[in-house]
Design a protein around this motif. Structure first.
Motif, PDB file in Angstrom:
ATOM      1  N   HIS A   1      -7.875  45.780   9.274  1.00  0.00           N
ATOM      2  CA  HIS A   1      -7.416  45.735   7.886  1.00  0.00           C
ATOM      3  C   HIS A   1      -6.160  44.863   7.765  1.00  0.00           C
ATOM      4  O   HIS A   1      -6.076  43.992   6.890  1.00  0.00           O
ATOM      5  CB  HIS A   1      -7.135  47.169   7.412  1.00  0.00           C
ATOM      6  CG  HIS A   1      -6.527  47.288   6.072  1.00  0.00           C
ATOM      7  ND1 HIS A   1      -7.265  47.262   4.917  1.00  0.00           N
ATOM      8  CD2 HIS A   1      -5.239  47.441   5.690  1.00  0.00           C
ATOM      9  CE1 HIS A   1      -6.453  47.406   3.872  1.00  0.00           C
ATOM     10  NE2 HIS A   1      -5.225  47.511   4.319  1.00  0.00           N
TER      11      HIS A   1
ATOM     12  N   VAL B   1      -6.954  41.037   8.404  1.00  0.00           N
ATOM     13  CA  VAL B   1      -7.621  40.372   7.276  1.00  0.00           C
ATOM     14  C   VAL B   1      -6.673  40.224   6.087  1.00  0.00           C
ATOM     15  O   VAL B   1      -6.647  39.183   5.425  1.00  0.00           O
ATOM     16  CB  VAL B   1      -8.899  41.140   6.871  1.00  0.00           C
ATOM     17  CG1 VAL B   1      -9.432  40.662   5.539  1.00  0.00           C
ATOM     18  CG2 VAL B   1      -9.948  40.987   7.954  1.00  0.00           C
ATOM     19  N   ASN B   2      -5.878  41.241   5.816  1.00  0.00           N
ATOM     20  CA  ASN B   2      -5.008  41.188   4.640  1.00  0.00           C
ATOM     21  C   ASN B   2      -3.764  40.335   4.843  1.00  0.00           C
ATOM     22  O   ASN B   2      -3.265  39.751   3.886  1.00  0.00           O
ATOM     23  CB  ASN B   2      -4.590  42.592   4.225  1.00  0.00           C
ATOM     24  CG  ASN B   2      -5.726  43.365   3.620  1.00  0.00           C
ATOM     25  OD1 ASN B   2      -6.717  42.798   3.176  1.00  0.00           O
ATOM     26  ND2 ASN B   2      -5.612  44.667   3.621  1.00  0.00           N
TER      27      ASN B   2
ATOM     28  N   LYS C   1     -12.524  41.629  -2.302  1.00  0.00           N
ATOM     29  CA  LYS C   1     -12.888  42.362  -1.091  1.00  0.00           C
ATOM     30  C   LYS C   1     -13.868  43.484  -1.396  1.00  0.00           C
ATOM     31  O   LYS C   1     -14.836  43.690  -0.678  1.00  0.00           O
ATOM     32  CB  LYS C   1     -11.625  42.944  -0.433  1.00  0.00           C
ATOM     33  CG  LYS C   1     -11.206  42.238   0.825  1.00  0.00           C
ATOM     34  CD  LYS C   1      -9.986  42.876   1.439  1.00  0.00           C
ATOM     35  CE  LYS C   1     -10.380  44.087   2.224  1.00  0.00           C
ATOM     36  NZ  LYS C   1      -9.280  44.729   2.905  1.00  0.00           N
ATOM     37  N   TRP C   2     -13.582  44.228  -2.461  1.00  0.00           N
ATOM     38  CA  TRP C   2     -14.401  45.403  -2.749  1.00  0.00           C
ATOM     39  C   TRP C   2     -15.709  45.081  -3.456  1.00  0.00           C
ATOM     40  O   TRP C   2     -16.464  45.989  -3.806  1.00  0.00           O
ATOM     41  CB  TRP C   2     -13.602  46.436  -3.527  1.00  0.00           C
ATOM     42  CG  TRP C   2     -12.715  47.239  -2.614  1.00  0.00           C
ATOM     43  CD1 TRP C   2     -12.668  47.209  -1.253  1.00  0.00           C
ATOM     44  CD2 TRP C   2     -11.746  48.195  -3.018  1.00  0.00           C
ATOM     45  NE1 TRP C   2     -11.722  48.068  -0.790  1.00  0.00           N
ATOM     46  CE2 TRP C   2     -11.138  48.700  -1.846  1.00  0.00           C
ATOM     47  CE3 TRP C   2     -11.320  48.674  -4.243  1.00  0.00           C
ATOM     48  CZ2 TRP C   2     -10.141  49.659  -1.872  1.00  0.00           C
ATOM     49  CZ3 TRP C   2     -10.318  49.632  -4.269  1.00  0.00           C
ATOM     50  CH2 TRP C   2      -9.744  50.120  -3.094  1.00  0.00           C
TER      51      TRP C   2
ATOM     52  N   SER D   1     -17.811  43.487  -1.748  1.00  0.00           N
ATOM     53  CA  SER D   1     -18.642  43.509  -0.545  1.00  0.00           C
ATOM     54  C   SER D   1     -18.809  44.950  -0.059  1.00  0.00           C
ATOM     55  O   SER D   1     -17.815  45.654   0.163  1.00  0.00           O
ATOM     56  CB  SER D   1     -17.970  42.682   0.561  1.00  0.00           C
ATOM     57  OG  SER D   1     -18.549  42.963   1.806  1.00  0.00           O
TER      58      SER D   1
ATOM     59  N   TRP E   1     -16.691  45.817   3.133  1.00  0.00           N
ATOM     60  CA  TRP E   1     -15.288  46.198   2.997  1.00  0.00           C
ATOM     61  C   TRP E   1     -15.132  47.545   2.309  1.00  0.00           C
ATOM     62  O   TRP E   1     -14.166  48.263   2.566  1.00  0.00           O
ATOM     63  CB  TRP E   1     -14.499  45.115   2.267  1.00  0.00           C
ATOM     64  CG  TRP E   1     -14.298  43.935   3.163  1.00  0.00           C
ATOM     65  CD1 TRP E   1     -14.838  42.699   3.002  1.00  0.00           C
ATOM     66  CD2 TRP E   1     -13.566  43.913   4.394  1.00  0.00           C
ATOM     67  NE1 TRP E   1     -14.470  41.905   4.062  1.00  0.00           N
ATOM     68  CE2 TRP E   1     -13.691  42.617   4.931  1.00  0.00           C
ATOM     69  CE3 TRP E   1     -12.828  44.843   5.095  1.00  0.00           C
ATOM     70  CZ2 TRP E   1     -13.090  42.247   6.123  1.00  0.00           C
ATOM     71  CZ3 TRP E   1     -12.227  44.473   6.291  1.00  0.00           C
ATOM     72  CH2 TRP E   1     -12.365  43.185   6.786  1.00  0.00           C
TER      73      TRP E   1
ATOM     74  N   ASP F   1     -13.045  50.367   4.298  1.00  0.00           N
ATOM     75  CA  ASP F   1     -11.912  51.078   3.708  1.00  0.00           C
ATOM     76  C   ASP F   1     -12.206  52.565   3.534  1.00  0.00           C
ATOM     77  O   ASP F   1     -11.310  53.402   3.683  1.00  0.00           O
ATOM     78  CB  ASP F   1     -11.524  50.442   2.375  1.00  0.00           C
ATOM     79  CG  ASP F   1     -10.809  49.110   2.560  1.00  0.00           C
ATOM     80  OD1 ASP F   1     -10.445  48.764   3.704  1.00  0.00           O
ATOM     81  OD2 ASP F   1     -10.631  48.397   1.562  1.00  0.00           O
TER      82      ASP F   1
END
Length: 160
Positions: free
Chosen positions: A56, A59-60, A78-79, A81, A84, A88
């Motif tokens: 996490h 990537v961030n 991101k969300w 997909s 992800w 999360d």
């Protein structure tokens, strides 16, 4: 037989201790294996959490423009997909279960009165439930392209 005849005189039990060569017998357990499973879960979830958290963070913070790029559009992108979302969600659930289990252990170790222990654990479980339910709802109901939002804040895939 006695020691005078050349053989050792060993009683099956000496006082409250078992004789050295007597077979091992498990003592009856009152709590079952719940604490053992809890201990094993803490070790396994800790390893998985390290992978999830560092993935996490990588990537961030490291990929792309770094921390400057984290905004509503970044999270929205991101969300979209499922990968992800699941990543999360796993991080949320494992962190919450891991942390709740750790705090439960501390409460059991340090709360001396049963009533205090019960109240603290009840509050802990209520907080756990609220965070997990709300976090799960946010992850799966997040709308990356809300109506009437500032177009400068929206992700590039949003159309008006």
């Amino acid at each position: 037989m006695s020691a005078t005849h050349g053989t050792p005189a060993v009683a099956e039990k000496v006082g409250t201790l078992d004789a050295p060569r007597s077979p091992y017998r498990r003592k009856a357990r009152t709590r079952g294996n719940a604490e053992l499973y809890s201990w094993v879960f803490m070790r396994a979830s800790g390893v998985v959490l390290v992978v999830l958290v560092f993935g996490h963070l990588f990537v961030n913070l490291m990929v792309g423009d770094g921390v400057k790029a984290i905004d509503f559009a970044f999270v929205g992108g991101k969300w979209t997909s499922p990968f992800w979302q699941i990543w999360d969600l796993l991080m949320l659930w494992l962190a919450m279960i891991h942390g709740t289990n750790g705090v439960r252990t501390i409460i059991n170790d340090y709360a001396e009165r049963d009533v205090t222990r019960g109240i603290l654990k009840s509050l802990l479980y209520v907080a756990f439930t609220i965070v997990v339910v709300l976090g799960t709802l946010v992850i799966f109901t997040f709308e990356p392209c809300p109506a009437n939002a500032d177009p400068d804040l929206l992700a590039s895939f949003c159309t008006e």
